[in-house]
Design a protein around this motif. Structure first.
Motif, mmCIF file in Angstrom:
data_model
loop_
_atom_site.group_PDB
_atom_site.id
_atom_site.type_symbol
_atom_site.label_atom_id
_atom_site.label_comp_id
_atom_site.label_asym_id
_atom_site.label_seq_id
_atom_site.Cartn_x
_atom_site.Cartn_y
_atom_site.Cartn_z
ATOM 1 N N LEU A 2 0.777 -1.372 -0.217
ATOM 2 C CA LEU A 2 -0.175 -0.160 0.107
ATOM 3 C C LEU A 2 0.837 1.272 -0.135
ATOM 4 C CD1 LEU A 2 -2.817 -0.907 2.655
ATOM 5 C CD2 LEU A 2 -2.880 -1.021 -0.014
ATOM 6 N N LEU A 23 1.801 4.901 -9.870
ATOM 7 C CA LEU A 23 2.087 3.701 -10.381
ATOM 8 C C LEU A 23 0.886 2.952 -10.609
ATOM 9 C CD1 LEU A 23 4.188 2.768 -6.888
ATOM 10 C CD2 LEU A 23 5.064 4.025 -9.078
ATOM 11 N N GLY A 24 0.616 2.824 -12.042
ATOM 12 C CA GLY A 24 -0.535 2.377 -12.592
ATOM 13 C C GLY A 24 -0.647 0.747 -11.990
ATOM 14 N N SER A 25 0.392 0.132 -12.240
ATOM 15 C CA SER A 25 0.553 -1.308 -11.815
ATOM 16 C C SER A 25 1.796 -1.505 -11.273
ATOM 17 C CB SER A 25 0.188 -2.227 -12.850
ATOM 18 O OG SER A 25 0.448 -3.712 -12.569
ATOM 19 N N ILE A 26 2.033 -1.797 -9.933
ATOM 20 C CA ILE A 26 3.278 -1.695 -9.296
ATOM 21 C C ILE A 26 4.358 -2.729 -10.080
ATOM 22 C CG2 ILE A 26 4.430 -2.464 -7.085
ATOM 23 C CD1 ILE A 26 2.268 -0.993 -5.817
ATOM 24 N N GLN B 360 -7.923 2.807 -11.987
ATOM 25 C CA GLN B 360 -7.323 1.767 -11.445
ATOM 26 C C GLN B 360 -5.884 1.625 -11.288
ATOM 27 O OE1 GLN B 360 -9.241 -1.052 -14.491
ATOM 28 N NE2 GLN B 360 -9.795 -1.914 -12.619
ATOM 29 N N ALA B 361 -5.215 2.719 -11.352
ATOM 30 C CA ALA B 361 -3.911 3.044 -11.002
ATOM 31 C C ALA B 361 -3.690 2.324 -9.547
ATOM 32 C CB ALA B 361 -3.381 4.394 -11.006
ATOM 33 N N ASP B 362 -2.581 1.641 -9.123
ATOM 34 C CA ASP B 362 -2.542 0.983 -7.704
ATOM 35 C C ASP B 362 -2.591 2.206 -6.913
ATOM 36 O OD1 ASP B 362 -2.359 -1.303 -9.025
ATOM 37 O OD2 ASP B 362 -0.191 -1.698 -8.754
ATOM 38 N N ALA B 473 -5.404 0.098 -5.321
ATOM 39 C CA ALA B 473 -4.274 -0.255 -4.559
ATOM 40 C C ALA B 473 -3.698 -1.614 -4.979
ATOM 41 C CB ALA B 473 -4.718 -0.695 -3.112
ATOM 42 N N PHE B 475 -5.335 -4.360 -6.009
ATOM 43 C CA PHE B 475 -6.308 -5.574 -5.627
ATOM 44 C C PHE B 475 -6.969 -5.979 -7.019
ATOM 45 C CE2 PHE B 475 -5.778 -3.812 -1.375
ATOM 46 C CZ PHE B 475 -5.328 -4.913 -0.712
#
Lengths: 97, 491
Positions: A2, A23-26, B360-362, B473, B475
């Motif tokens: 998180l 961060l779009g997708s870590i 939908q970015a984390d 996040a 998920f």
């Protein structure tokens, strides 16, 4: 996971002025975006990208998990010492202050 | 002259009563005449098989009430009544005469002959077969009124006659009735998908606009005097990406009667995203119409001049960044947000539209006490067009964030047409523990005005530590947190 953005944010701020990172997708660094401040120089932007390239996601995530686990352990330890006076360090370790 | 009063006389078979009767020779209308005068209501009885009045050309020069004569020129048996010459002939009934038929002997037969037309009354089952043009039949049991056109019975009116004191009935063409002040809103809806008046999914980047049947298939159009109500099938306007519809521009849409052909047409381009041109709209009997005479376009290469008030305004559309193209996108979930674009607005039969735009970015960081777009993305936004400022729009922004420190204020906001100023209700929360996530909910509701507007999700944070905002996040959809902008309006 998180707060991984917080980690990379701090690292990049050491080399370039930024508003933040996204961060779009870590797991996929191609989805990461650095929001530079207007005054950021070309060199600073390059350095920031280098920070991102060198950022070890798995390692940093493990650090965060370890930190979370340390909090859990600290909490469990305190619960086994009901008469112990809580110190400022205890609160810091628990992330309460 | 001898006095024959109170005595009976016999003059070659003509018998006179005992009243006082006087015979004189006089000149009447310039002709020598035998005049018989009786006192009171003395009676002259002709006990004969027939009486003949010698035909004479034309009418007497100075007829008086009570005269009877035969006009040999017109072939009419005439009489004088109340200073007017009338005719007793069967095919020329007296004009203006009053006929009183008592209920006891009101049998004129079932038919009243009016030239070649016939009005007949009876049950629907008793209606004769068609074949004599001009006959009119009223069915006493079904209340149908029909006319025989020589081949079939054609309905003239059925059901309730609207406002009979002022109604103008016009049965020509598609114009099914013409009635002044009759309240009827247009029954269709503007849409970007044929035969689909209510869009429940994206219809992105479309070049054809449809006016589809919705509430009913009627549309009123003012004809300069009264409202004609037309029956329509789906109308459309093929823009074909033509440069005649400029990019990023607003256009009003009208239904017009182009010399008997119903068309969907656009008016003059708006002068800006929020202001109509001088060719604007106005109310007429409660409905919206074009206020000026101006050229309207119903095809890439087709225009027509429409007189003021002859176009029924049915909505407004906005073009995208491409000419002759508009769009309807309900947004959704995507990294950096999937924006909503509602570029078609209905003047009538509007329906609620609710949607959300989620990022939908984390997660992302931002630690400045200055409003900015959520995740620095203008895609966390819903853009929409409004033709009449008479329905509110609502936006709710659900945000989530944490900070590397405690007691740090983090804010959620909704910007109306702004990425730097929050509108409506703003929320903030202080982080209670390090990295502990908090949720902020902010809202806007109001009447933003005409034309193009947008609601934008906003965020800011006290400039301490590092604030991290959350999209999903990491998920994924439905698995954990999902922040974003909820939007509601009527279109």
């Amino acid at each position: 996971m998180l707060i991984l953005a917080t980690v990379i944010d701090k690292k990049i701020r050491q080399v370039a002025p930024i508003d933040g990172v996204s961060l779009g997708s870590i797991p996929d660094k191609s989805t990461w975006r650095i929001d530079f401040k207007p005054e950021a120089t070309v060199q600073q932007r390059t350095d920031a990208q280098a920070v991102v390239a060198a950022f070890d996601v798995a390692l940093e995530e493990q650090k965060l998990k370890d930190a979370d686990q340390a909090k859990v352990d600290k909490k469990a330890s305190l619960l086994t010492q009901p008469n112990k006076s809580v110190t400022v360090q205890d609160l810091l370790d628990l992330g309460l202050i | 002259m001898p006095d024959y009063s109170d005595i009976g006389i016999d003059v070659k078979g003509l018998t006179f009563g005992k009243g006082k009767i006087r015979f004189t020779l006089e000149t009447v209308d310039g002709r020598p005449s035998l005049v018989v005068r009786g006192e009171g209501r003395a009676t002259v009885v002709f006990d004969l098989g027939r009486i003949n009045i010698t035909p004479a050309a034309g009418d007497p020069a100075t007829p008086v009430d009570g005269d009877i004569w035969y006009d040999d020129t017109a072939g009419l048996f005439q009489f004088r009544q109340e200073g007017v010459t009338e005719s007793l002939s069967g095919d020329n009934a007296p004009v203006g005469a009053t006929y009183v038929v008592s209920s006891a002997d009101a049998t004129l037969t079932a038919e009243l002959v009016l030239g070649t037309d016939v009005i007949i009354a009876g049950t629907a089952a008793a209606r004769p077969a068609a074949g004599t043009a001009g006959r009119i039949y009223f069915s006493t049991d079904t209340f149908a009124l029909e006319r025989d056109n020589g081949a079939a019975w054609v309905s003239l009116l059925q059901g309730v006659m609207l406002n009979p004191a002022t109604a103008d009935l016009d049965m020509g063409g598609n114009d099914i009735f013409n009635v002044r002040n009759y309240y009827l809103d247009p029954g269709g809806r503007l849409t970007l998908t044929s035969t689909t008046p209510v869009l429940v999914a994206d219809a992105a980047n479309q070049t054809t606009i449809y006016y589809a049947l919705y509430a009913h298939d009627l549309v009123p159009i003012f004809d300069g005097t009264s409202w004609d109500v037309f029956r329509f099938t789906e109308l459309s306007i093929a823009m074909a990406a033509s440069a005649n519809w400029a990019a990023n521009s607003n256009y009003d849409l009208y239904v017009i009667n182009d010399a008997g052909t119903l068309r969907l047409a656009t008016g003059t381009v708006w002068t800006s995203g929020t202001a109509r041109s001088a060719d604007t709209i106005e109310r007429l009997n409660g409905r919206w119409v074009n206020s000026t005479t101006h050229t309207m376009r119903y095809g890439a290469a087709s225009t027509v001049s429409v007189t003021a008030q002859r176009g029924t305004y049915v909505g407004t559309m906005r073009t995208t960044g491409s000419t002759g193209t508009t769009t309807w996108e309900v947004g959704g979930l995507a990294v950096n947000g999937d924006p909503g674009f509602l570029y078609l607005w209905n003047a009538y039969n509007r329906v609620p539209v609710n949607l959300f735009v989620g990022d939908q970015a984390d997660n992302w960081t931002y630690t400045l006490l200055t409003w900015r777009s959520k995740n620095a993305s203008v895609s966390n936004r819903v853009s929409y067009i409004v033709g009449l400022n008479e329905n509110p729009v609502t936006g709710w922004h659900f945000g989530s964030a944490s900070n590397s420190d405690t007691l740090i204020a983090i804010y959620s906001g909704v910007g109306l047409d702004s990425t730097t100023t929050a509108s409506g209700l703003v929320s903030f929360n202080n982080t209670a523990i390090v990295t502990g996530a908090i949720t902020g909910i902010s809202a806007y509701s109001g009447y933003p005005g005409l034309g193009l507007h947008f609601l934008q999700a906003l965020e800011q944070s006290a400039a301490t530590g590092t604030s991290t905002f959350y999209g999903d996040a990491g998920f994924g959809a439905g698995a954990g947190v999902q922040t974003g902008l909820w939007f509601g309006g009527t279109f």
